[in-house]
Design a protein around this motif. Structure first.
Motif, mmCIF file in Angstrom:
data_model
loop_
_atom_site.group_PDB
_atom_site.id
_atom_site.type_symbol
_atom_site.label_atom_id
_atom_site.label_comp_id
_atom_site.label_asym_id
_atom_site.label_seq_id
_atom_site.Cartn_x
_atom_site.Cartn_y
_atom_site.Cartn_z
ATOM 1 N N HIS A 13 0.811 -1.220 0.000
ATOM 2 C CA HIS A 13 0.000 0.000 0.000
ATOM 3 C C HIS A 13 0.846 1.273 0.000
ATOM 4 O O HIS A 13 0.600 2.185 -0.791
ATOM 5 N N GLN A 17 1.017 4.026 -3.164
ATOM 6 C CA GLN A 17 0.613 5.415 -2.986
ATOM 7 C C GLN A 17 1.785 6.360 -3.213
ATOM 8 O O GLN A 17 1.635 7.427 -3.821
ATOM 9 N N ASN A 298 -0.892 4.961 3.628
ATOM 10 C CA ASN A 298 -1.226 5.883 2.536
ATOM 11 C C ASN A 298 -0.898 7.326 2.887
ATOM 12 O O ASN A 298 -0.345 8.065 2.060
#
Length: 406
Positions: A13, A17, A298
């Protein structure tokens, strides 16, 4: 930044991002993402849920399709980085190749904590961390009758729920006096115990696993009290270790996570870090934190990308999490460590919809919201903005909490 190369170690993740945010912040040089797994970055929370149940494929889980990375000129490289030469700005990979960088981002994530007892290497013993783990469990499920989940945290409970949905008998073992002891109040532990028992899960607390029994394939679990629990499938969820060794060996400060400042920068100005591998000072709770959550990954990635592009954005996001079990969605705002008062809004004992509010010195510090998304959003605002509301008002469902935040 023209012709400069940014390299991202990791491909989950935070890495996904960060690569996107680099382009959004104006990075026009090369971007290379290096991942241990052959897959492009994918959503990990569904692994123990819809992926395990077979409702989703790995393609369904991709955070972004391959065409997106191609269009953004983000190169994905399947490989494993074994060392960082900060002086030469060079990475060495396990296959002997080398990659130079101008700026480096560490998104190395975390790895599962392994069982260290006799029998832990038997066939039929699995962990929940990546797609390969789940694919192996899926193969085993077809013949499994008695599954044992070791660990009563969210991963353990989510996995138990997925297995029960597939009709497998499940026993869950927890060494602590109650499930979710590290992360929630006794009232929430009791609620989840009730929910899982209603679904047929056998829950054992205060129990210590002594060894796994079997010749080549696990057959049962022997506990320290002498009891034996049948098991032809064992899944272990007892926490994780942040992957900090690569950083440490390169002289980057790390302790229970790679230490980053409010700009997600390490002690090397050309190296940032984001996600489950990091440790940061949290302004909301005034202490050092290592968080394992997608929202944290994120948000840190966005800040880290800005830093690499020479922009001073600060990370100050409120921690939040979620968990899906059966038809119950739990959304958690903030951290409840050190709370001195608990207020329940709704019927904790007879419904699947309520919120547990955690207070410290009469100030809301966290909320566990069960099937109550609006109260989750309101709780985040109250904590973020440090809004003062009498705790007694939270218990009264005739009071509109949203109006109190105006």
């Amino acid at each position: 930044m023209q012709n400069l190369k940014a390299v991202i170690i990791g491909a989950s993740h935070a890495a996904a991002q960060l690569s996107v945010s680099l382009r959004q912040e104006g990075w026009d040089g090369e971007i290379v993402m290096i991942g241990d797994e052959p897959h492009l970055p994918y959503h990990r929370p569904p692994l123990s849920k819809t992926f395990l149940s077979g409702d989703k494929t790995i393609q369904d889980l991709l955070i972004r399709p391959a065409t997106f990375y191609e269009k953004q000129q983000i190169e994905f490289l399947h490989g494993h980085v074994v060392s960082i030469d900060r002086e030469q700005k060079m990475l060495k990979l396990a296959n002997g190749s080398q990659i130079s960088y101008a700026k480096l981002a560490l998104c190395t994530g975390a790895r599962v904590r392994k069982l260290d007892i006799e029998g832990s290497e038997l066939n039929g013993v699995y962990y929940v961390r990546n797609a390969t783990d789940i694919e192996a469990i899926q193969q085993h499920i077809q013949s499994a009758k008695h599954a044992v989940m070791i660990g009563g945290g969210y991963i353990g409970l989510e996995t138990a729920a997925s297995l029960r949905k597939q009709g497998i008998q499940v026993s869950l073992l927890e060494t602590a006096p109650r499930i979710l002891q590290r992360v929630t109040a006794p009232e929430l532990s009791n609620f989840y115990t009730r929910i899982h028992q209603e679904q047929g899960v056998k829950i054992y607390t205060n129990i210590c696993v002594e060894r796994l029994v079997g010749s080549t394939q696990v057959e049962s679990i022997l506990c320290a009290d002498g009891s034996t629990i049948p098991a032809d499938l064992v899944i272990v969820g007892i926490g994780v270790h942040p992957n900090i060794e690569l950083a440490q060996e390169a002289g980057i400060e790390a302790e229970n996570g790679i230490v980053i400042d409010q700009y997600c920068c390490t002690n090397d100005p050309d190296i940032v870090a984001a996600g489950d591998c990091t440790s940061h000072f949290n302004v909301h709770y005034q202490r050092q934190l290592h968080l394992e959550s997608v929202p944290n990954a994120n948000e840190q990635a966005k800040v880290a990308a800005a830093t690499l592009c020479g922009k001073a954005k600060q990370y100050n996001a409120l921690p939040w999490f979620w968990s899906d079990q059966y038809d119950i969605k739990l959304q958690i705002a903030g951290l409840n460590h050190g709370y001195d008062q608990l207020v329940i809004r709704g019927d904790l004992h007879n419904s699947n919809s309520f919120t547990a509010f955690y207070f410290k010195n009469k100030q809301l510090i966290a909320a566990d919201c069960i099937n109550r998304p609006l109260e989750f959003m309101i709780s985040k605002k109250i904590i973020n903005d440090n809004i003062q509301i009498d705790p007694a008002q939270f218990a009264d469902e005739s009071i509109d909490l949203q109006q109190l935040t105006q």
